[in-house]
Design a protein around this motif. Structure first.
Motif, PDB file in Angstrom:
ATOM      1  N   LYS A 172     -12.906   2.506  31.805  1.00 24.28           N
ATOM      2  CA  LYS A 172     -11.650   2.908  31.188  1.00 24.28           C
ATOM      3  C   LYS A 172     -10.601   1.859  31.541  1.00 24.28           C
ATOM      4  CE  LYS A 172     -12.546   7.879  31.169  1.00 24.28           C
ATOM      5  NZ  LYS A 172     -12.185   9.204  31.762  1.00 24.28           N
ATOM      6  N   ILE A 173      -9.987   1.273  30.522  1.00 24.70           N
ATOM      7  CA  ILE A 173      -9.133   0.108  30.732  1.00 24.70           C
ATOM      8  C   ILE A 173      -7.677   0.443  30.446  1.00 24.70           C
ATOM      9  CG2 ILE A 173      -8.693  -2.274  30.019  1.00 24.70           C
ATOM     10  CD1 ILE A 173     -11.638  -2.459  29.227  1.00 24.70           C
ATOM     11  N   GLY A 174      -6.809   0.025  31.368  1.00 28.71           N
ATOM     12  CA  GLY A 174      -5.377   0.207  31.177  1.00 28.71           C
ATOM     13  C   GLY A 174      -4.924   1.632  31.441  1.00 28.71           C
ATOM     14  N   ALA A 175      -3.614   1.857  31.308  1.00 30.18           N
ATOM     15  CA  ALA A 175      -3.028   3.167  31.580  1.00 30.18           C
ATOM     16  C   ALA A 175      -3.558   4.237  30.632  1.00 30.18           C
ATOM     17  CB  ALA A 175      -1.508   3.077  31.471  1.00 30.18           C
ATOM     18  N   SER A 176      -3.931   3.833  29.412  1.00 25.94           N
ATOM     19  CA  SER A 176      -4.414   4.799  28.422  1.00 25.94           C
ATOM     20  C   SER A 176      -5.902   5.089  28.568  1.00 25.94           C
ATOM     21  CB  SER A 176      -4.141   4.274  27.011  1.00 25.94           C
ATOM     22  OG  SER A 176      -4.828   3.052  26.790  1.00 25.94           O
ATOM     23  N   GLY A 177      -6.599   4.341  29.406  1.00 26.65           N
ATOM     24  CA  GLY A 177      -8.027   4.561  29.602  1.00 26.65           C
ATOM     25  C   GLY A 177      -8.864   4.208  28.389  1.00 26.65           C
ATOM     26  N   THR A 178      -8.482   3.146  27.699  1.00 27.34           N
ATOM     27  CA  THR A 178      -9.194   2.721  26.496  1.00 27.34           C
ATOM     28  C   THR A 178     -10.513   2.033  26.854  1.00 27.34           C
ATOM     29  OG1 THR A 178      -7.075   2.378  25.382  1.00 27.34           O
ATOM     30  CG2 THR A 178      -9.009   1.348  24.380  1.00 27.34           C
ATOM     31  N   PHE A 179     -11.542   2.333  26.080  1.00 29.33           N
ATOM     32  CA  PHE A 179     -12.830   1.675  26.297  1.00 29.33           C
ATOM     33  C   PHE A 179     -12.880   0.343  25.540  1.00 29.33           C
ATOM     34  CE2 PHE A 179     -14.223   6.222  26.689  1.00 29.33           C
ATOM     35  CZ  PHE A 179     -14.497   6.172  28.044  1.00 29.33           C
ATOM     36  N   PRO A 180     -13.652  -0.606  26.026  1.00 29.73           N
ATOM     37  CA  PRO A 180     -13.864  -1.839  25.249  1.00 29.73           C
ATOM     38  C   PRO A 180     -14.651  -1.519  23.990  1.00 29.73           C
ATOM     39  CG  PRO A 180     -15.323  -1.790  27.156  1.00 29.73           C
ATOM     40  CD  PRO A 180     -14.400  -0.625  27.309  1.00 29.73           C
ATOM     41  N   LYS A 181     -14.569  -2.398  23.009  1.00 29.30           N
ATOM     42  CA  LYS A 181     -15.409  -2.301  21.826  1.00 29.30           C
ATOM     43  C   LYS A 181     -16.638  -3.184  22.072  1.00 29.30           C
ATOM     44  CE  LYS A 181     -12.598   0.277  19.405  1.00 29.30           C
ATOM     45  NZ  LYS A 181     -12.944   1.682  19.064  1.00 29.30           N
ATOM     46  N   VAL A 182     -17.811  -2.617  21.904  1.00 25.79           N
ATOM     47  CA  VAL A 182     -19.048  -3.362  22.132  1.00 25.79           C
ATOM     48  C   VAL A 182     -19.718  -3.572  20.780  1.00 25.79           C
ATOM     49  CG1 VAL A 182     -21.239  -3.435  23.368  1.00 25.79           C
ATOM     50  CG2 VAL A 182     -19.263  -2.326  24.418  1.00 25.79           C
ATOM     51  N   ARG A 183     -19.882  -4.837  20.403  1.00 29.09           N
ATOM     52  CA  ARG A 183     -20.366  -5.163  19.069  1.00 29.09           C
ATOM     53  C   ARG A 183     -21.546  -6.136  19.147  1.00 29.09           C
ATOM     54  NH1 ARG A 183     -17.998  -1.266  18.191  1.00 29.09           N
ATOM     55  NH2 ARG A 183     -16.036  -0.970  17.032  1.00 29.09           N
ATOM     56  N   LYS A 184     -22.480  -5.992  18.222  1.00 27.33           N
ATOM     57  CA  LYS A 184     -23.626  -6.889  18.109  1.00 27.33           C
ATOM     58  C   LYS A 184     -23.219  -8.143  17.342  1.00 27.33           C
ATOM     59  CE  LYS A 184     -28.185  -7.115  15.873  1.00 27.33           C
ATOM     60  NZ  LYS A 184     -29.191  -6.341  15.112  1.00 27.33           N
ATOM     61  N   ILE A 185     -23.521  -9.301  17.897  1.00 30.97           N
ATOM     62  CA  ILE A 185     -23.321 -10.574  17.197  1.00 30.97           C
ATOM     63  C   ILE A 185     -24.627 -10.957  16.494  1.00 30.97           C
ATOM     64  CG2 ILE A 185     -22.785 -13.019  17.445  1.00 30.97           C
ATOM     65  CD1 ILE A 185     -21.078 -12.307  19.867  1.00 30.97           C
ATOM     66  N   ASP A 186     -25.709 -10.935  17.251  1.00 33.12           N
ATOM     67  CA  ASP A 186     -27.044 -11.130  16.680  1.00 33.12           C
ATOM     68  C   ASP A 186     -28.023 -10.408  17.596  1.00 33.12           C
ATOM     69  OD1 ASP A 186     -27.641 -12.911  18.866  1.00 33.12           O
ATOM     70  OD2 ASP A 186     -26.739 -14.564  17.752  1.00 33.12           O
ATOM     71  N   ILE A 187     -29.309 -10.621  17.395  1.00 36.03           N
ATOM     72  CA  ILE A 187     -30.299  -9.827  18.112  1.00 36.03           C
ATOM     73  C   ILE A 187     -30.241  -9.996  19.627  1.00 36.03           C
ATOM     74  CG2 ILE A 187     -32.146 -11.559  18.028  1.00 36.03           C
ATOM     75  CD1 ILE A 187     -34.062  -9.199  17.389  1.00 36.03           C
ATOM     76  N   LEU A 188     -29.684 -11.131  20.101  1.00 30.93           N
ATOM     77  CA  LEU A 188     -29.615 -11.386  21.539  1.00 30.93           C
ATOM     78  C   LEU A 188     -28.204 -11.371  22.104  1.00 30.93           C
ATOM     79  CD1 LEU A 188     -32.241 -14.267  22.034  1.00 30.93           C
ATOM     80  CD2 LEU A 188     -32.535 -11.818  22.473  1.00 30.93           C
ATOM     81  N   ARG A 189     -27.194 -11.312  21.257  1.00 34.28           N
ATOM     82  CA  ARG A 189     -25.822 -11.433  21.775  1.00 34.28           C
ATOM     83  C   ARG A 189     -24.979 -10.210  21.429  1.00 34.28           C
ATOM     84  NH1 ARG A 189     -22.998 -16.603  19.804  1.00 34.28           N
ATOM     85  NH2 ARG A 189     -24.031 -16.023  17.840  1.00 34.28           N
ATOM     86  N   VAL A 190     -24.218  -9.773  22.446  1.00 37.98           N
ATOM     87  CA  VAL A 190     -23.257  -8.686  22.250  1.00 37.98           C
ATOM     88  C   VAL A 190     -21.907  -9.141  22.791  1.00 37.98           C
ATOM     89  CG1 VAL A 190     -24.896  -6.776  22.290  1.00 37.98           C
ATOM     90  CG2 VAL A 190     -23.963  -7.617  24.434  1.00 37.98           C
ATOM     91  N   GLU A 191     -20.852  -8.655  22.165  1.00 43.12           N
ATOM     92  CA  GLU A 191     -19.518  -8.994  22.636  1.00 43.12           C
ATOM     93  C   GLU A 191     -18.787  -7.736  23.076  1.00 43.12           C
ATOM     94  OE1 GLU A 191     -17.171 -10.755  19.572  1.00 43.12           O
ATOM     95  OE2 GLU A 191     -17.402  -9.079  18.179  1.00 43.12           O
ATOM     96  N   PHE A 192     -18.043  -7.868  24.167  1.00 43.81           N
ATOM     97  CA  PHE A 192     -17.160  -6.818  24.650  1.00 43.81           C
ATOM     98  C   PHE A 192     -15.735  -7.254  24.313  1.00 43.81           C
ATOM     99  CE2 PHE A 192     -20.936  -5.624  26.686  1.00 43.81           C
ATOM    100  CZ  PHE A 192     -20.794  -4.441  27.399  1.00 43.81           C
TER     101      PHE A 192
END
Length: 601
Positions: free
Chosen positions: A144-164
């Protein structure tokens, strides 16, 4: 002289108990019988106090757990260096503004059923499970990030890479996703349907998936070991995962040890019997050896063909805590007796209890002088541990009594403590049975507090029952427990932020539990929330130290928990086990289990 006599008596008593125990239950006493003449395989025999509560990593609230053996994370912490190292992710890149982190998975990763492990599994784990508001997982508290407790967005770039994608810079990220106690990556192809459907109780089927009533061979894992069999009250057997990704420098697939037998022995004295009889290979891997065991076993090292390791200060903490909740259940009944709630929520009362507990006596007698007084919620190995400048409650009965009298308490003619309304001050202290150190501490606390007129009803109970009462039914007054630690204080968010799943002393409403009424965080709890958010976004280590120093000051000033003694990490291991890398930093002494070998001599 007296200590030697006690050791001899203890040894004779333990030997007699072992003989009687094995007479009635030979199979349970001899896990080595698993090695038949037809199948001589390398195996390691370990022990823990109680059965697992779940086979679902996302629902775990206990330590130790099967997930130490069965699951890997994106990264891991090296217990020797304290550094974050690659695990399922072979590398990562952090953007200049520190708001985007890209993890690259290793090629060829597979689940234990042979299916490929890809970026889809990582996205599923975080987006569909960890960040799911209907799934009560403690893992979400550390992300949980920041005062609001927001979660990161986790997204697929390709079959081996994910971005936060982060809403703001978040310094603890690499450790938050790390093993051995971080966020286990889950198999989408097995669990996705359970997250998308509900049962007759209205909850997601995921909440009842992979319970301990499941076929253990159907649990799909990515770690060094998969479950081969489970017999409640006796043992759980792990078998080497043939698809595990790690290899040694010569290209040999890890782990080296074929099978692990995890014995459930609900008493540490009985565990000692098993170890001295060579039926256990390790003792003290999940919690340090009891100090009297250390002195006894140290003398037997050569004859018993084992070594007792000293890893320095242990990273965990042990404390007692009060139920400060003023909330009510769905029937509007208070979880805590309102009379006792007024005592517990009185700061002077909590401080008086702290002053009345003789921690030096506890250290010298129960811990045999092996350990130090603990005055901080942060692990002593952490660079953020604040040793000086904190309020300390050293033993002082006079101070304790003055605090109580100043807060309106009084004594009757039998020196019993009463509150202002004449109610006898009496409460129940719970802890887990079988842990002889905690049982001894509880007996001392009962005696210590009687000296200021408080009657303590000390009640050790089964560990799983204790956790259920603390975190589900909320049916408790005071309890004693331990909490695992580590390098980054943000790993404690689950315990110390006001809505954390282990924030037991004032537990907020939790997903999947019946509704509660009237829960409110206290002002100092909200200030801790603010400090955790501020500390997480700060990358300057000097500034982070100041932030977490303030957090430690608040804890010691408000005293929702009373820290006791910091143990020394002690572990006994048979000579046949090689490859051990032991320190007090990890909560688990076998953190590099995939590298261990059995070398029979």
């Amino acid at each position: 002289m007296l200590k030697d006599t006690r050791s001899i008596l203890l040894a004779l008593t333990l030997a007699l108990t072992l003989a009687l125990t094995c007479q009635f239950s030979l199979t349970s006493c001899r896990p080595t019988q698993f090695k038949t003449n037809a199948a001589q395989v390398s195996q390691l025999v370990l022990t823990t106090l109680t059965d697992p509560k779940t086979f679902n990593p996302a629902l775990n609230q206990e330590f130790p757990s099967i997930f130490l053996f069965a699951f890997d994370m994106l990264t891991r912490e090296n217990a020797i260096t304290g550094d974050v190292e690659p695990a399922l992710a072979e590398s990562w890149e952090i953007s200049e503004d520190k708001k985007r982190v890209v993890f690259t998975l290793r090629e060829g990763l597979k689940w234990s059923d042979g299916e490929p492990l890809t970026a889809d599994d990582v996205v599923f784990t975080y987006e569909d499970v960890i960040f799911n508001k209907n799934i009560p997982t403690d893992a979400k508290d550390t992300l949980k990030i920041g005062a609001s407790g927001t979660f990161p967005k986790v997204r697929k770039i390709d079959i081996l890479r994910v971005e936060f994608i982060l809403p703001e810079p978040f310094a603890p990220l690499l450790r938050a996703v790390a093993g051995p106690e971080g966020i286990a990556i889950l198999p989408k192809h097995i669990l996705q349907k359970s997250v998308q459907t509900k049962g007759s109780d209205g909850n997601l089927r995921f909440l009842s998936t992979w319970g301990t009533d499941s076929d253990p061979t159907k649990i799909v894992v990515n770690g060094p070991y998969k479950i081969e069999s489970f017999k409640s009250g006796e043992r759980l057997v792990f078998r080497r995962n043939p698809y595990y990704w790690r290899r040694d420098r010569e290209g040999n697939q890890l782990p080296y040890i074929e099978r692990i037998i995890w014995q459930f022995i609900e008493n540490t004295d009985t565990q000692l019997l098993s170890f001295r009889s060579a039926d256990l290979d390790v003792m003290g891997d999940v919690r340090p050896l009891r100090p009297e065991y250390f002195s006894l076993l140290k003398k037997e090292e050569k004859r018993g063909k084992f070594k007792v390791y000293n890893g320095g200060p242990w990273s965990g903490t042990t404390y007692i805590t009060f139920n400060l909740s003023k909330a009510r259940d769905k029937n509007n009944r208070p979880f805590v007796d309102p009379i006792k709630s007024r005592w517990f929520n009185n700061l002077a009362f909590r401080r008086a209890v702290a002053y009345a507990i003789d921690r030096e006596k506890m250290r010298d007698n129960i811990f045999r002088g092996i350990g130090e007084l603990q005055n901080s919620p942060i692990s002593v190995q952490s660079p953020f541990y604040f040793k000086d400048g904190l309020k300390v409650y050293n033993y002082n009965l006079q101070e304790a009594k003055e605090l109580l009298l100043g807060a309106g308490f009084k004594y009757n003619d039998r020196a019993q403590l009463l509150d202002a309304d004449g109610n006898r001050v009496r409460f129940t202290l719970l802890t887990n049975s079988g842990n002889k150190i905690r049982e001894a501490i509880g007996v001392q606390i009962k005696d210590d507090l009687s000296k200021i007129g408080i009657q303590v009803d000390f009640n050790p109970i089964n560990f799983n029952t204790l956790i259920e009462r603390i975190l589900s039914s909320r049916d408790w007054e005071v309890h004693m427990i331990g909490f695992t630690g580590g390098i980054d204080p943000h790993g404690l968010a689950n315990l110390w932020t006001s809505k954390g799943g282990s924030h037991s002393f004032n537990l907020a409403p939790q997903p999947g539990q019946p509704a509660i009424n009237g829960w409110q965080p206290l002002d100092w709890e909200l200030e801790i929330d603010r400090l955790f958010a501020e500390g997480a976004r700060e990358f300057d280590e000097t500034k982070r130290k100041a932030i977490y120093g303030e957090f430690q000051r608040i804890v010691q000033s408000q005293l929702p928990v009373i820290h006791l003694v910091n143990e020394t990490a002690l572990m006994a291991v048979r000579d046949r086990v090689s490859g051990l890398k032991y320190t007090g930093l990890p909560s688990w002494g076998l953190w590099n289990i995939q590298e261990l070998k059995i070398v029979d001599k």
